[in-house]
Design a protein around this motif. Structure first.
Motif, PDB file in Angstrom:
ATOM      1  N   LEU A   1       1.096  -5.311   5.400  1.00  0.00           N
ATOM      2  CA  LEU A   1       0.524  -4.924   6.335  1.00  0.00           C
ATOM      3  C   LEU A   1      -0.534  -6.200   7.316  1.00  0.00           C
ATOM      4  CD1 LEU A   1      -2.047  -2.800   3.978  1.00  0.00           C
ATOM      5  CD2 LEU A   1      -0.685  -1.928   5.549  1.00  0.00           C
TER       6      LEU A   1
ATOM      7  N   THR B   1     -10.267  10.644  -7.834  1.00  0.00           N
ATOM      8  CA  THR B   1      -8.894   9.742  -6.478  1.00  0.00           C
ATOM      9  C   THR B   1      -7.734  10.266  -7.163  1.00  0.00           C
ATOM     10  OG1 THR B   1      -9.203   8.178  -7.680  1.00  0.00           O
ATOM     11  CG2 THR B   1     -10.910   8.643  -6.302  1.00  0.00           C
ATOM     12  N   ALA B   2      -7.709  10.988  -7.775  1.00  0.00           N
ATOM     13  CA  ALA B   2      -5.945  11.799  -8.081  1.00  0.00           C
ATOM     14  C   ALA B   2      -5.684  11.987  -6.926  1.00  0.00           C
ATOM     15  CB  ALA B   2      -5.911  12.340  -9.159  1.00  0.00           C
ATOM     16  N   VAL B   3      -4.739  11.645  -6.638  1.00  0.00           N
ATOM     17  CA  VAL B   3      -3.871  11.358  -5.201  1.00  0.00           C
ATOM     18  C   VAL B   3      -2.765  12.224  -5.425  1.00  0.00           C
ATOM     19  CG1 VAL B   3      -2.435  10.328  -3.514  1.00  0.00           C
ATOM     20  CG2 VAL B   3      -3.920   9.467  -5.014  1.00  0.00           C
TER      21      VAL B   3
ATOM     22  N   ILE C   1       0.188   4.251  -9.087  1.00  0.00           N
ATOM     23  CA  ILE C   1      -0.993   3.769  -9.242  1.00  0.00           C
ATOM     24  C   ILE C   1      -2.127   4.050  -9.336  1.00  0.00           C
ATOM     25  CG2 ILE C   1      -3.129   1.918  -8.638  1.00  0.00           C
ATOM     26  CD1 ILE C   1      -0.976   0.531  -7.490  1.00  0.00           C
ATOM     27  N   LEU C   2      -2.887   5.479  -8.859  1.00  0.00           N
ATOM     28  CA  LEU C   2      -3.742   6.716  -9.347  1.00  0.00           C
ATOM     29  C   LEU C   2      -3.889   7.411 -10.429  1.00  0.00           C
ATOM     30  CD1 LEU C   2      -4.687   6.838  -5.306  1.00  0.00           C
ATOM     31  CD2 LEU C   2      -5.371   5.221  -6.942  1.00  0.00           C
TER      32      LEU C   2
ATOM     33  N   VAL D   1      -6.450   0.388  -3.079  1.00  0.00           N
ATOM     34  CA  VAL D   1      -5.586   0.500  -3.273  1.00  0.00           C
ATOM     35  C   VAL D   1      -5.689   1.472  -2.078  1.00  0.00           C
ATOM     36  CG1 VAL D   1      -4.103   2.175  -5.005  1.00  0.00           C
ATOM     37  CG2 VAL D   1      -4.775  -0.332  -5.568  1.00  0.00           C
ATOM     38  N   LEU D   2      -6.695   2.856  -1.916  1.00  0.00           N
ATOM     39  CA  LEU D   2      -6.402   3.656  -1.279  1.00  0.00           C
ATOM     40  C   LEU D   2      -6.265   3.461   0.092  1.00  0.00           C
ATOM     41  CD1 LEU D   2      -9.024   6.448  -2.358  1.00  0.00           C
ATOM     42  CD2 LEU D   2      -6.757   6.693  -2.624  1.00  0.00           C
TER      43      LEU D   2
ATOM     44  N   PHE E   1       1.938  -8.490  -2.821  1.00  0.00           N
ATOM     45  CA  PHE E   1       3.217  -7.482  -2.385  1.00  0.00           C
ATOM     46  C   PHE E   1       2.050  -5.903  -1.457  1.00  0.00           C
ATOM     47  CE2 PHE E   1       6.713  -4.918  -2.997  1.00  0.00           C
ATOM     48  CZ  PHE E   1       7.213  -4.292  -3.269  1.00  0.00           C
ATOM     49  N   ILE E   2       1.500  -5.117  -1.704  1.00  0.00           N
ATOM     50  CA  ILE E   2       0.904  -4.554  -1.250  1.00  0.00           C
ATOM     51  C   ILE E   2      -0.127  -4.538   0.595  1.00  0.00           C
ATOM     52  CG2 ILE E   2      -1.260  -2.683  -1.583  1.00  0.00           C
ATOM     53  CD1 ILE E   2      -1.103  -2.204  -3.677  1.00  0.00           C
ATOM     54  N   TYR E   3      -0.708  -5.827   0.188  1.00  0.00           N
ATOM     55  CA  TYR E   3      -0.772  -5.887   1.155  1.00  0.00           C
ATOM     56  C   TYR E   3      -0.033  -6.996   2.590  1.00  0.00           C
ATOM     57  CZ  TYR E   3      -5.333  -3.899   0.807  1.00  0.00           C
ATOM     58  OH  TYR E   3      -5.856  -2.631   0.564  1.00  0.00           O
TER      59      TYR E   3
ATOM     60  N   LEU F   1       3.578   2.746  -4.086  1.00  0.00           N
ATOM     61  CA  LEU F   1       3.319   2.261  -4.978  1.00  0.00           C
ATOM     62  C   LEU F   1       1.098   3.377  -5.036  1.00  0.00           C
ATOM     63  CD1 LEU F   1       3.117   0.707  -7.515  1.00  0.00           C
ATOM     64  CD2 LEU F   1       2.531  -1.078  -5.807  1.00  0.00           C
ATOM     65  N   PRO F   2       0.712   3.207  -4.087  1.00  0.00           N
ATOM     66  CA  PRO F   2      -0.320   3.595  -3.949  1.00  0.00           C
ATOM     67  C   PRO F   2      -0.395   5.333  -4.849  1.00  0.00           C
ATOM     68  CG  PRO F   2      -0.080   2.726  -1.921  1.00  0.00           C
ATOM     69  CD  PRO F   2       1.365   3.180  -2.380  1.00  0.00           C
ATOM     70  N   TYR F   3       1.024   6.107  -4.871  1.00  0.00           N
ATOM     71  CA  TYR F   3       0.732   7.237  -5.081  1.00  0.00           C
ATOM     72  C   TYR F   3       1.208   7.290  -7.019  1.00  0.00           C
ATOM     73  CZ  TYR F   3       1.360   8.980  -1.143  1.00  0.00           C
ATOM     74  OH  TYR F   3       1.599   9.560   0.456  1.00  0.00           O
TER      75      TYR F   3
ATOM     76  N   TYR G   1       7.563  -0.190  -1.962  1.00  0.00           N
ATOM     77  CA  TYR G   1       6.680  -0.324  -1.483  1.00  0.00           C
ATOM     78  C   TYR G   1       5.565   1.096  -0.519  1.00  0.00           C
ATOM     79  CZ  TYR G   1       2.465  -2.140   1.757  1.00  0.00           C
ATOM     80  OH  TYR G   1       2.339  -2.767   2.741  1.00  0.00           O
TER      81      TYR G   1
ATOM     82  N   PRO H   1      -4.033   1.097   1.692  1.00  0.00           N
ATOM     83  CA  PRO H   1      -2.750   1.345   2.768  1.00  0.00           C
ATOM     84  C   PRO H   1      -2.031   2.802   2.472  1.00  0.00           C
ATOM     85  CG  PRO H   1      -2.694  -0.231   0.723  1.00  0.00           C
ATOM     86  CD  PRO H   1      -3.841   0.831   0.748  1.00  0.00           C
ATOM     87  N   LEU H   2      -2.649   3.636   1.628  1.00  0.00           N
ATOM     88  CA  LEU H   2      -2.589   4.790   2.713  1.00  0.00           C
ATOM     89  C   LEU H   2      -2.691   5.486   3.031  1.00  0.00           C
ATOM     90  CD1 LEU H   2      -3.266   7.252  -1.313  1.00  0.00           C
ATOM     91  CD2 LEU H   2      -0.825   6.662   0.021  1.00  0.00           C
TER      92      LEU H   2
ATOM     93  N   VAL I   1     -12.132   6.159   3.975  1.00  0.00           N
ATOM     94  CA  VAL I   1     -12.080   5.978   2.216  1.00  0.00           C
ATOM     95  C   VAL I   1     -13.453   5.517   1.040  1.00  0.00           C
ATOM     96  CG1 VAL I   1     -11.222   4.085   1.257  1.00  0.00           C
ATOM     97  CG2 VAL I   1      -9.505   5.282   2.503  1.00  0.00           C
TER      98      VAL I   1
END
Lengths: 284, 274, 396
Positions: B26, B271-273, A174-175, A117-118, B21-23, A170-172, A167, A120-121, B251
């Protein structure tokens, strides 16, 4: 020397606090807040149409223009609506993933998922948007995939903006949800099950309420980031969002741009206050 | 938690779909980086490696190093200020304590364009200084503070202050306590915070656009300038892929650092962003 | 005890707040930072400073003529491509650039804002042989002083995909008349700038003569509303609004767009890639029947130029006959330098591009900053701010 300083600070907690806070406070309050305040003041000024010089006479004409001309209401409405949609979408997409990571996955799977998950950030925002632009554009992946089904792709426009923003952020989402779910002790869940609740009931009445603040925390970012973005709308649509109009007006009409910029500031400050009440600040 | 077999399968499917969806974008990007034609159409007509050496030799390299410089400097400042603020809030009670958390979040919660314009205005109109890498560093540090602050405050809250009190009882000065007791325990949180702050700064474009000087370019700025130039497009794709690959290292580091202290499993909060 | 502990912190906050208020007051009530310079022109040309920072349109600063310049003068050129005049004005106001290739809708603003200095043409030897109808024009001469060196001039083109848009259009109605343009729905490309309103005004000048439009940049309320209305009707048919030349190139190349306003730069690049694009041919004077908006660009020197000598050398170089010929042929516009016509690779270039025909240029309406002063005695024309606001409303 350090002993002397230590003696000075010892037993004087308020001095310690003062010394600790001096740096951050001056930076943030004077530097940042000051800059914001200046922007606020600039919104009350106007500009000479030809020379671009600031006319420092106070008036509300910029705000009047914002209210009178209907296009600005359309633009603000569009931006806020998409921000809300993106937030909802991300919350729904993120929750299963975060839940799986926090409560179901094995230790190794969990670690792998966090890294997954990290990553793509760390990929460039611009490049991700460009990749989507290619996928959505004519002859791109989406058209190619939908063709056998006889459907048309969404093309550029509001739908594209909503897709891409969901898109990107999303990671923001999820975490924080993942962090929040992890904090729910397993014993609580076991207790709920022991008391006879079905999994769905446990989910609805124990997990959801406890993780709600974390969801709000994540929503702060999805909402804020959508509210202010101008690059994505520019790259995958022809529609103007708040950020676009601010950006277009900065060079020749800074006071007007500042007046419009106040709208997302007010919205976000309000949002932050509500979020704090809901306990989200423990989860950022 | 005990889930029925059906629920577990549904959940797995949802996670799989989410990851897809995420990948997928990419991966598409990755494929385009090998695209033999300059025009983007799907599927690509052919594959080639030629863009990668070109990417490494292009002006992207200078932009890359500029980004690194800015990131390191901004992270250093953010580490300093973020740690100071978190120490104050976690260990003391004082007037305006609640406000600090709020203030710290603002630079990130407000739209980038607002932060960018406000800081630009202040730099050029109030202080009358020229835009340069320095102004970019200042701007980046401002929104990076919150990342460090959140990570270190999470750690400090979990660390009981009894260690520090014991240290003081044993005769250590404030500085010694900090250096030998507090700091080592915070190390991994600071490390994670620092890495995330660096990531934020490295990828930032909007605030950078408003605070950068005429001759300088960070990597996102370089990408933006070359985004639509048909000749450069494949090189941009290659640069992007390289950046993603290079970033796997930090990472992974961040993840390892946060595991260290928690001992068992991943320290979710650290790990919280962002 | 409790109150005593809280007070020092409160005091600290008050101090910080005070600093904040002081800063705000200082900025808010202080005099404006940008004082207009008294318009000093360079008196004597010195040695080159070794570098030069330019703001330019795409295709204006290319290696073909820039590299010889760098070798000859030692001034290393750093060009910054801007997509609109607004961007150029904004960049010039930062004071970090030495010069800009300004179109007519930027020059007045730069002069008024004190961002550029007059040019001492005695230090620019090649200026003597510039076409006389490019000198002393309202867009490059202010208060009787020349403020720049002409680069070249051209008209905005109507470009279309020759495979998909048939028959070949002879009029702007394919993008502006809702009935005709609807055939190209979603495939029209329009320049993303308030100046596009003038395109509607040019169209209405011919097709709606009752409005009495003379100069498409001097529009009174009624004329302006009509032009804006036309652009609003176009909105639903537009596929993309472009300001980066490259963006339009990639859209035409991929087929997302099949007709629109463009510059010669994109047209020749696409043709070079073998794409099926066409524009109004020489037989029509490169213009659709209504005429077109266009530009006559001027190199201006910043009032805060860090490298004024290099800038003067550049201004002289760009109208050097050989260089100006290269410039004109590369981009596809009429050269500013008379002697360039003998240096072009295509011997008929100047004839084809009407470089030596002042009458031709009467059908091209150079970009100009809209001002309230209508020029015919009345002051009720719409000014630039109105155009910008209207453009935001048009795009919606």
């Amino acid at each position: 020397m350090s002993r002397r300083l230590a003696k000075l600070f010892h037993g004087r907690p308020r001095l310690q606090v003062g010394a600790l806070l001096a740096g951050p406070a001056s930076w943030l309050v004077v530097g940042y807040l000051g800059s914001l305040a200046l922007l606020l003041i600039a919104s009350l000024w106007s500009v000479n149409a030809v020379s671009g010089e600031l006319v420092k006479d106070f008036s509300f004409e910029n705000f009047e223009a914002l209210f009178d001309e209907p296009v600005y209401r359309t633009i603000i409405g569009r931006t806020v609506l998409i921000a809300a949609l993106v937030t909802l979408t991300d919350a729904m997409l993120a929750f299963p993933i975060a839940f799986y990571m926090a409560k179901v996955a094995s230790r190794r799977a969990k670690a792998a998922l966090v890294v997954a998950v990290l990553i793509p950030l760390w990929s460039s925002y611009l490049v991700k948007v460009l990749s989507w632009r290619n996928m959505i554009g004519g002859g791109g992946l989406i058209d190619w995939a939908l063709e056998p089904l006889g459907l048309d792709g969404p093309g550029f426009g509001n739908v594209a903006v909503w897709l891409v923003m969901s898109y990107l952020w999303l990671p923001y989402m999820i975490l924080p949800i993942f962090a929040g779910l992890e904090r729910i002790p397993d014993s609580l869940i076991s207790a709920s099950e022991d008391l006879g609740a079905k999994p769905f009931t446990t989910f609805r009445r124990v997990i959801l309420p406890l993780s709600f603040p974390a969801v709000v925390a994540g929503s702060i970012f999805t909402f804020a980031l959508t509210l202010g973005d101008y690059i994505t709308p520019r790259l995958v649509s022809n529609n103007q969002f708040i950020g676009n109009v601010v950006f277009n007006n900065i060079s020749n009409n800074l006071p007007f741009a500042a007046a419009l910029a106040l709208v997302p500031i007010v919205v976000m400050v309000g949002y932050l206050l509500v979020a704090r009440k809901l306990g989200a600040f423990e989860h950022i | 938690m005990r889930l029925s077999r059906r629920s577990t399968i549904l959940l797995r499917v949802a996670v799989g779909a989410g990851l897809a969806f995420i990948y997928i974008p990419l991966l598409v990007l990755g494929i385009y980086a090998f695209n033999s034609s300059r025009i983007l159409e799907w599927p690509p007509p052919g594959l080639t490696f030629e863009w990668f050496p070109k990417a490494i030799e292009s002006t992207a390299r200078d932009a890359f190093w500029t980004s690194i410089k800015v990131g390191v400097a901004a992270t250093a400042i953010a580490l300093l200020l973020g740690t100071l603020a978190s120490l104050a809030v976690a260990r003391h009670r004082f007037f305006g304590r609640e406000t600090i958390s709020f203030l710290v979040v603002l630079p990130i919660a407000l739209p980038g364009i607002v932060t960018g314009v406000a800081l630009n205005n202040t730099f050029t109109q109030v202080f009358g200084i020229d835009l340069s890498l320095f102004t970019v560093i200042v701007a980046h540090a401002t929104f990076c503070i919150v990342v460090v602050y959140n990570n270190s405050i999470a750690r400090l809250r979990r660390m009981s202050s009894s260690f520090e009190e014991a240290s003081a009882d044993l005769g250590a000065t404030t500085w010694q306590t900090f250096r030998f007791v507090t700091l080592p325990n915070m190390r991994s949180a600071l490390g994670a915070g620092g890495l995330l702050a660096f990531g934020l700064s490295f990828d930032e474009i909007i605030v950078t656009t408003f605070t950068i000087g005429a001759g300088e370019q960070t990597l996102p700025y370089w990408i933006f300038s070359n985004l639509f130039r048909a000749q450069e497009r494949p090189i941009v794709n290659a640069v992007a892929v390289l950046v993603v690959l290079i970033s796997i290292v930090p990472v992974y580091l961040a993840y390892r650092l946060t595991r260290e202290d928690a001992g068992d499993g991943v320290d979710a909060e650290a790990t919280a962003v962002p | 005890m409790r109150t005593r502990q809280e007070n020092p912190a409160r005091t600290a906050w008050i101090i910080v707040g005070g600093l904040l208020a002081a800063m705000v007051l200082l900025a808010g009530c202080g005099s404006s930072n940008d004082e207009s310079t008294s318009g000093n022109e360079l008196q004597k040309l010195g040695k080159g400073e070794g570098s030069l920072n330019l703001i330019n349109w795409a295709g204006y600063v290319e290696p073909e003529w820039t590299k010889p310049f760098e070798q000859k003068t030692g001034c290393k050129v750093s060009p910054k491509v801007a997509g609109t005049s607004d961007e150029m004005v904004q960049l010039m106001r930062t004071g970090e650039y030495d010069g800009v290739s300004a179109s007519g809708n930027a020059t007045a603003r730069l002069v008024e804002g004190g961002d550029v200095d007059p040019v001492n043409v005695s230090l620019v030897p090649n200026y003597k042989t510039v076409f006389s109808d490019l000198k002393n024009q309202p867009y490059n001469t202010f208060d009787g002083k020349p403020y720049g060196i002409p680069h070249g001039r051209g008209a905005n083109l109507l470009m279309w995909n020759s495979d998909l848009v048939t028959p070949a259009p002879k009029s702007w109605n394919v993008t502006l008349d809702p009935k005709v343009a609807s055939k190209n729905k979603g495939k029209i490309s329009q320049y993303d700038d308030p100046m596009s309103i003038a395109e509607a005004a040019v169209y209405l000048k011919m097709h709606n003569p009752d409005l009495g439009i003379e100069d498409p940049y001097e529009l009174n309320e009624e004329q302006f509303e009509a032009a804006v209305q036309l652009m609003k009707e176009q909105r639903s048919l537009v596929g993309e609004y472009w300001s980066e030349a490259e963006k339009q190139i990639s859209s035409f190349a991929s087929g997302d767009i099949q007709v629109g306003t463009t510059w010669q730069y994109q047209y020749f690049l696409l043709k070079g890639e073998g794409k099926p694009v066409a524009a109004s041919p020489a037989s029509q004077g490169f213009l659709p029947e209504e005429g077109a908006t266009g530009w006559s660009d001027t190199w201006m020197i910043s009032s805060e130029a860090a490298h004024p000598n290099c800038m003067y050398m550049w201004m002289n170089w760009i109208i050097e006959p050989k260089a100006n010929a290269q410039v004109a042929e590369y981009f596809g516009e009429a050269p500013a330098q008379e002697l360039a016509c003998e240096q072009t690779e295509n011997p008929n270039f100047c004839t084809e591009y009407h470089a030596e025909e002042p009458n031709f240029w009467k059908r091209v309406y150079y970009w100009k900053t809209p001002l309230a002063d209508c020029g015919n005695g009345s002051e009720d024309c719409k000014d630039y701010n109105d155009w910008v606001q209207a453009w935001t409303s048009i795009k919606g």
